[in-house]
Design an enzyme around this catalytic site. Sequence first.
Site, mmCIF file in Angstrom:
data_model
loop_
_atom_site.group_PDB
_atom_site.id
_atom_site.type_symbol
_atom_site.label_atom_id
_atom_site.label_comp_id
_atom_site.label_asym_id
_atom_site.label_seq_id
_atom_site.Cartn_x
_atom_site.Cartn_y
_atom_site.Cartn_z
ATOM 1 N N ASP A 135 104.421 -88.806 13.643
ATOM 2 C CA ASP A 135 103.003 -88.872 12.850
ATOM 3 C C ASP A 135 102.578 -90.250 12.555
ATOM 4 O OD1 ASP A 135 101.274 -86.361 11.439
ATOM 5 O OD2 ASP A 135 100.679 -88.334 11.250
ATOM 6 N N PHE A 150 99.759 -82.093 18.570
ATOM 7 C CA PHE A 150 98.648 -81.949 17.800
ATOM 8 C C PHE A 150 98.061 -83.288 17.646
ATOM 9 C CE2 PHE A 150 101.525 -78.611 15.722
ATOM 10 C CZ PHE A 150 100.574 -77.450 15.736
ATOM 11 N N SER A 156 90.822 -76.694 21.951
ATOM 12 C CA SER A 156 89.883 -76.072 21.067
ATOM 13 C C SER A 156 88.806 -75.420 21.720
ATOM 14 C CB SER A 156 89.123 -77.665 20.086
ATOM 15 O OG SER A 156 87.971 -77.040 19.599
ATOM 16 N N ALA A 157 88.127 -74.382 20.938
ATOM 17 C CA ALA A 157 87.117 -73.596 21.522
ATOM 18 C C ALA A 157 85.925 -74.587 21.679
ATOM 19 C CB ALA A 157 86.565 -72.498 20.436
ATOM 20 N N THR A 158 86.009 -75.811 21.315
ATOM 21 C CA THR A 158 84.897 -76.626 21.575
ATOM 22 C C THR A 158 84.672 -76.911 23.092
ATOM 23 O OG1 THR A 158 83.852 -78.935 20.879
ATOM 24 C CG2 THR A 158 86.408 -79.009 21.497
ATOM 25 N N TYR A 179 84.614 -85.950 21.398
ATOM 26 C CA TYR A 179 85.577 -85.159 20.600
ATOM 27 C C TYR A 179 86.139 -84.094 21.730
ATOM 28 C CZ TYR A 179 88.018 -81.422 18.275
ATOM 29 O OH TYR A 179 89.273 -80.400 17.932
ATOM 30 N N LYS A 219 89.387 -83.017 24.554
ATOM 31 C CA LYS A 219 90.055 -82.030 24.398
ATOM 32 C C LYS A 219 90.151 -81.450 26.235
ATOM 33 C CE LYS A 219 91.577 -81.820 20.578
ATOM 34 N NZ LYS A 219 93.105 -82.046 20.211
ATOM 35 N N TYR A 223 91.839 -72.984 20.005
ATOM 36 C CA TYR A 223 91.931 -72.598 18.523
ATOM 37 C C TYR A 223 90.357 -72.511 18.372
ATOM 38 C CZ TYR A 223 95.797 -75.750 17.759
ATOM 39 O OH TYR A 223 97.026 -76.521 18.202
ATOM 40 N N ASN A 231 87.969 -71.151 14.812
ATOM 41 C CA ASN A 231 87.973 -71.996 13.616
ATOM 42 C C ASN A 231 89.012 -71.931 12.340
ATOM 43 O OD1 ASN A 231 84.988 -71.883 14.756
ATOM 44 N ND2 ASN A 231 84.360 -72.938 13.127
ATOM 45 N N ARG A 283 80.784 -67.589 13.430
ATOM 46 C CA ARG A 283 82.395 -68.248 13.939
ATOM 47 C C ARG A 283 83.340 -67.279 13.879
ATOM 48 N NH1 ARG A 283 78.873 -70.877 15.235
ATOM 49 N NH2 ARG A 283 78.319 -73.273 15.207
ATOM 50 N N ASP A 332 75.460 -77.664 17.132
ATOM 51 C CA ASP A 332 75.883 -76.286 16.648
ATOM 52 C C ASP A 332 75.406 -75.134 17.580
ATOM 53 O OD1 ASP A 332 77.375 -77.394 14.539
ATOM 54 O OD2 ASP A 332 75.938 -76.424 12.805
HETATM 55 C C1 UD1 Z 1 83.404 -77.749 14.144
HETATM 56 C C2 UD1 Z 1 83.510 -78.714 15.315
HETATM 57 C C3 UD1 Z 1 84.271 -78.040 16.461
HETATM 58 C C4 UD1 Z 1 85.711 -78.414 15.793
HETATM 59 C C5 UD1 Z 1 85.717 -77.629 14.668
HETATM 60 C C6 UD1 Z 1 87.195 -77.852 13.738
HETATM 61 C C7 UD1 Z 1 81.078 -79.350 15.063
HETATM 62 C C8 UD1 Z 1 79.355 -79.246 15.849
HETATM 63 N N1 UD1 Z 1 81.915 -78.559 15.792
HETATM 64 O O1 UD1 Z 1 83.249 -76.394 14.474
HETATM 65 O O2 UD1 Z 1 84.003 -78.917 17.338
HETATM 66 O O3 UD1 Z 1 86.703 -77.925 16.879
HETATM 67 O O4 UD1 Z 1 84.756 -77.800 13.737
HETATM 68 O O5 UD1 Z 1 87.625 -76.982 12.897
HETATM 69 O O6 UD1 Z 1 81.167 -79.858 14.353
HETATM 70 N N2 UD1 Z 1 77.989 -74.797 8.302
HETATM 71 C C9 UD1 Z 1 77.171 -74.681 7.228
HETATM 72 N N3 UD1 Z 1 77.365 -75.773 6.261
HETATM 73 C C10 UD1 Z 1 78.293 -76.836 6.123
HETATM 74 C C11 UD1 Z 1 79.364 -76.736 7.032
HETATM 75 C C12 UD1 Z 1 79.066 -75.820 8.257
HETATM 76 O O7 UD1 Z 1 76.383 -73.986 7.247
HETATM 77 O O8 UD1 Z 1 78.422 -77.350 5.228
HETATM 78 C C13 UD1 Z 1 78.022 -73.745 9.413
HETATM 79 C C14 UD1 Z 1 77.866 -74.684 10.799
HETATM 80 O O9 UD1 Z 1 76.717 -74.717 10.880
HETATM 81 C C15 UD1 Z 1 78.461 -73.448 11.615
HETATM 82 C C16 UD1 Z 1 79.706 -72.764 10.452
HETATM 83 O O10 UD1 Z 1 79.166 -73.055 9.332
HETATM 84 O O11 UD1 Z 1 77.612 -72.354 11.703
HETATM 85 C C17 UD1 Z 1 81.003 -73.451 10.895
HETATM 86 O O12 UD1 Z 1 80.770 -74.756 10.735
HETATM 87 P P1 UD1 Z 1 82.121 -75.803 10.805
HETATM 88 O O13 UD1 Z 1 83.307 -75.424 9.829
HETATM 89 O O14 UD1 Z 1 81.796 -77.066 10.801
HETATM 90 O O15 UD1 Z 1 82.888 -75.434 12.411
HETATM 91 P P2 UD1 Z 1 82.258 -75.636 13.563
HETATM 92 O O16 UD1 Z 1 81.021 -76.293 13.686
HETATM 93 O O17 UD1 Z 1 82.165 -74.059 14.438
#
Ligand code: UD1
Length: 346
Positions: free
Chosen positions: A32, A82, A126-128, A150, A154, A177, A179, A230, A303
């Site tokens: 690391d 990782f 990642s699911a991304t 990003y 992946k 993965y 979330n 999510r 999103d």
């Molecule tokens: C995000 C990344 C994804 C990455 C993952 C790693 C983006 C667009 N996607 O996923 O590529 O693999 O993290 O963990 O950044 N939300 C709020 N308020 C906040 C933060 C988030 O409402 O302050 C909402 C988001 O709109 C979403 C959900 O919470 O609907 C989850 O968000 P987040 O935890 O950031 O994950 P992802 O966006 O799904």
Amino acid sequence: MAKILVTGGAGYIGSHTCLELLEQGYDVVVVDDLSNASLESLRRVEQLSGKSLVFHEVSLLDRDALRAVFKKEGELDAVIHFAAKKSVKESVENPLLYYQNNITGSLVLCEVMQEFGLSRIVFSSSATVYGTNGEMPLREGAQTGAVNPYGQTKLMMEQILKDVGGVNAWDVVLLRYFNPVGAHASGQIGEDPEYPFNLLPFVSQVAAGLREEVSIFGDDYDTEDGTGVRDYIHVVDLAKAHVQAIANILTKEFEGKSGSKGETLTYNLGTGRGYSVKEMIEAFRRISGKEVKAVVQPRREGDVAVSIADPTYSNEHLGWKAELGLDEMVRSAWKWQTQHPKGYRS
Ligand code: UD1
């Protein structure tokens, strides 16, 4: 017992996986560069497991240093990879940094693996990679497509490993993965972000009084309560999936499952159950007993409305199933937050 090289082992998912590996009796060697991780996480992993691991502060971009690790460690049985940068926002602002770090670093790792005859790798995907795919829940065969650098890294690494693994007859496992959230039940290791861009770490800091309010990014999605949904997965469940993948590729069983050597296996790591932003905030209020101020803001760019795994294939073929539910995710995240308000710096 088999000796596993873990790149990025001091990070969030890496440290939980190292703990699980040590508890299962594996020998663990961590590489690391500590760019987004703390050595303290590994000290605690050793404390929790009562076992030691070997640590090398090395960047995958430093080929000579990585070669020296392989030389020093002698026979390694498999790699869990990782080490990578993981901020979507930062990747959009500085794509070169992401391609350099995530792609070049991984290529160097593959080259050194090839040189030393190491042929088993479990990769942190990642699911991304499903991009803005409309199909829900997402099966592994769903169409892929990245929407930011990003995600591209992946997706590209998945392809590179398929190509390299195919021609060299490597055993390659790609773990996608959904979330990742939560922390080890002890509250001793957890997620320690510089800035919490993800929902749960942010909510956690609001509950702890470190931040005023959480933004709900959009409440006009086509979901039950209008907020994004999510598939949150407990980090300990994720860690266990990696150990299962390692166990599989170290046994003959893997060859039977994959049909032939050189075939890449891809698994979704999710629960198959989605929660909305509002449901997550509500769960945090309930479990922490704290008021969590939330304010609706416009949607965040990039999103999707819903992202949920179909975990059927992993349940049947990886031999793994997520076991920890919402309460355990939130309770452990809250325990980590209250015990370590400043993460590993406290
Ligand atoms: C995000 C990344 C994804 C990455 C993952 C790693 C983006 C667009 N996607 O996923 O590529 O693999 O993290 O963990 O950044 N939300 C709020 N308020 C906040 C933060 C988030 O409402 O302050 C909402 C988001 O709109 C979403 C959900 O919470 O609907 C989850 O968000 P987040 O935890 O950031 O994950 P992802 O966006 O799904």
